[in-house]
Design an enzyme around this catalytic site. Structure first.
Site, PDB file in Angstrom:
ATOM      1  N   THR A  22       9.909  -3.413  -7.762  1.00  0.00           N
ATOM      2  CA  THR A  22      10.033  -2.218  -6.936  1.00  0.00           C
ATOM      3  C   THR A  22       8.770  -1.955  -6.147  1.00  0.00           C
ATOM      4  OG1 THR A  22      11.649  -1.181  -8.418  1.00  0.00           O
ATOM      5  CG2 THR A  22      10.354   0.282  -7.005  1.00  0.00           C
ATOM      6  N   CYS A  23       7.616  -2.118  -6.770  1.00  0.00           N
ATOM      7  CA  CYS A  23       6.350  -1.805  -6.098  1.00  0.00           C
ATOM      8  C   CYS A  23       6.219  -2.563  -4.792  1.00  0.00           C
ATOM      9  CB  CYS A  23       5.181  -2.123  -7.026  1.00  0.00           C
ATOM     10  SG  CYS A  23       3.562  -1.924  -6.234  1.00  0.00           S
ATOM     11  N   GLY A  69      11.245  17.919  -4.368  1.00  0.00           N
ATOM     12  CA  GLY A  69      10.182  17.452  -5.246  1.00  0.00           C
ATOM     13  C   GLY A  69       8.866  17.315  -4.511  1.00  0.00           C
ATOM     14  N   HIS A  92     -25.616   3.288   4.750  1.00  0.00           N
ATOM     15  CA  HIS A  92     -25.497   4.481   5.592  1.00  0.00           C
ATOM     16  C   HIS A  92     -25.099   4.055   7.006  1.00  0.00           C
ATOM     17  CE1 HIS A  92     -26.389   8.442   7.269  1.00  0.00           C
ATOM     18  NE2 HIS A  92     -27.065   7.821   8.238  1.00  0.00           N
TER      19      HIS A  92
END
Length: 480
Positions: A46-47, A186, A456
């Site tokens: 399913t994934c 849901g 950074h």
């Protein structure tokens, strides 16, 4: 003509080819065990076929369209048109590449693949029904078995997935059109991911939830960011209501132009919402009812879950269960880890699960990533927690992305400094949470994280700054 019933033997029989099953099969084969993997539908489970991968493909595409259409502040003006059918074809191509890859990996590692549906016929035997007329049955005798049959969406009364207008998550991900009006029943992670996606693709979305907020398992300040962003996208929420019925509507031409969703509160008060489709996303349930578990002497609990120990063993020492059939956490990466542990245990190696270091992610806008303990959970477990936090509004990289809603939080034990958990609400939170998970797994301290030089400008600097904040020495945000 029906083929005869052939009997073969194997060291390890794996039932289910999802992220738990195929990973377990490959690892067991790598340990020189003879492995047979049975899959009834498509390799990757399913994934890969109907969940994680197609949903993330659609989420990414929806993000691209939405960002292009809302970049006026950067001086970019665009009005993208979404070709839903072409988007579906692209998503399917991504899935096909991965499913083919799983099959090739299994074969390359020496795993015997069988297409069919397996059910136990004894403690050490299973029968496999092959698909198609005249394909017959096959019996497999095994020394060990690994059950990895996954889960399926839960249906609710009056909303059968067989009806065209009623979608499961699988149906939503397979759709080649975007409905004008979508009601989502849901507000858990599936409901929130898909409601956000379809809103960005142009649907008017209403979310109906029986509880009083979205994403019930997360802390208030975590879900508040996601709910607020969803409301900015135009998603309407109706809390304290459960879907009770649906009915077709018609403008008189007999074509059935839409549906109405009827909801009820606990006090019996009704509301009605018009829609073209309704997506029922109230959770998933383990698939164990097809396995004839009683023939092997096994019995799931009242929720269909096979209880397991730290190695994945069921009540039978030679039968293991991994992934969704073994219960929470129902996560693909957890299933893969459990599959590896089960395979290595069968091979006689020392292996055990460490649930504390398993991260979870919700691919909403922004994403949520969590791992380990929250501050409250750490206190309940007897730790003396200290918390550090870095808001994205103080992150240079987040500002350059125009994504300043959210934060990175790290939880540690103050006396020892050991990292216990983290919560991230940010773009790429699913990626950022891995650093905190690694810190937990390694037994790293706040100082270890804080003194690790980060590139950074990056979002990952926020993890370093959160650790510095917990130590009371953050540079780019005010210390607590």
């Amino acid at each position: 003509m029906v083929m005869g019933d052939v009997t073969t033997g194997t060291d390890v029989l794996v039932i289910g080819g999802g992220p738990g099953g195929y990973v377990a099969a490959i690892r067991a084969a790598q340990r020189d065990l003879d492995v047979t993997l049975v899959e009834k539908d498509a390799y990757g489970g399913t994934c890969l076929n109907h969940g994680c991968i197609p949903s993330k493909a659609l989420i990414n595409a929806a993000d691209v369209a939405h960002e292009a259409a809302h970049a006026e502040g950067m001086g970019i003006h665009a009005d993208p048109a979404v070709d839903a059918a072409a988007l579906t074809d692209w998503k399917d191509d991504v899935v096909d590449q991965l499913t083919g890859g799983v099959e090739k990996l299994c074969k390359a590692n020496g795993v015997t693949l069988i297409e069919g549906t397996a059910a136990f016929s004894g403690e050490h035997t299973a029968r496999i029904a092959h698909g198609g007329d005249g394909q017959g049955m096959e019996s497999v005798e095994f020394e060990h078995a690994i059950v990895a049959t996954g889960s399926r969406p839960i249906e609710i009364p009056n909303f059968p997935f067989a009806e065209e207008a009623v979608w499961s998550s699988r149906d939503a991900l397979a759709a080649d059109t975007v409905p004008d009006r979508l009601v989502v029943v849901g507000a858990g992670y599936i409901g929130m991911e898909l409601s956000t996606t379809f809103a960005k693709l142009g649907a008017d979305v209403t979310v109906v939830e029986m509880l009083d907020d979205v994403l019930p398992i997360y802390e208030d300040d975590v879900k508040r960011v996601v709910r607020s962003r969803a409301e900015e996208l135009g998603i309407d929420f109706s809390f304290g209501e459960g879907a009770s019925d649906r009915r077709e509507t018609d403008d008189g031409d007999g074509d059935g132009d839409g549906i109405e969703i009827v909801t009820e509160t606990e006090d019996g008060e009704e509301s009605v919402y018009g829609a073209d489709r309704v997506l029922v996303a109230v959770g998933r349930e383990p698939v164990t009812d097809t396995l004839e578990l009683d023939a092997a002497g096994l019995e799931p609990d009242e929720n269909g879950v096979l209880k397991t120990d730290a190695q994945g063993r069921t009540d039978l020492d030679h039968v293991f269960a991994v992934g969704d059939v073994a219960g929470d956490p129902m996560l693909a990466h957890a299933a893969s880890h459990e599959g590896i542990v089960a395979a290595e245990t069968i091979a006689g190696e020392p292996a055990a699960l460490d649930a504390q270091a398993i991260p979870s992610a919700v691919f909403t806008d922004p994403e949520i990533g969590t791992v380990g303990l929250t501050e409250a959970e750490a206190a309940e477990d007897g730790f003396d927690p200290v918390v550090g936090e870095m808001p994205l509004r103080a992150s240079g990289r987040a500002l350059t992305m125009d994504e300043t809603d959210g934060f990175v939080r790290i939880v540690a034990d103050e006396p020892s400094g050991y990292v216990l958990g983290g919560q991230v609400v940010a773009p790429e939170a699913s990626e950022l949470i891995a650093e905190i998970g690694l810190a937990i797994e390694m037994g790293a301290t706040l100082e270890d994280v804080a003194t690790t030089v980060h590139t950074h400008p990056t979002l990952s600097e926020a993890v370093m700054e959160a650790a510095e904040n917990a130590l009371g020495q953050a540079i780019h945000t005010l210390n607590r």
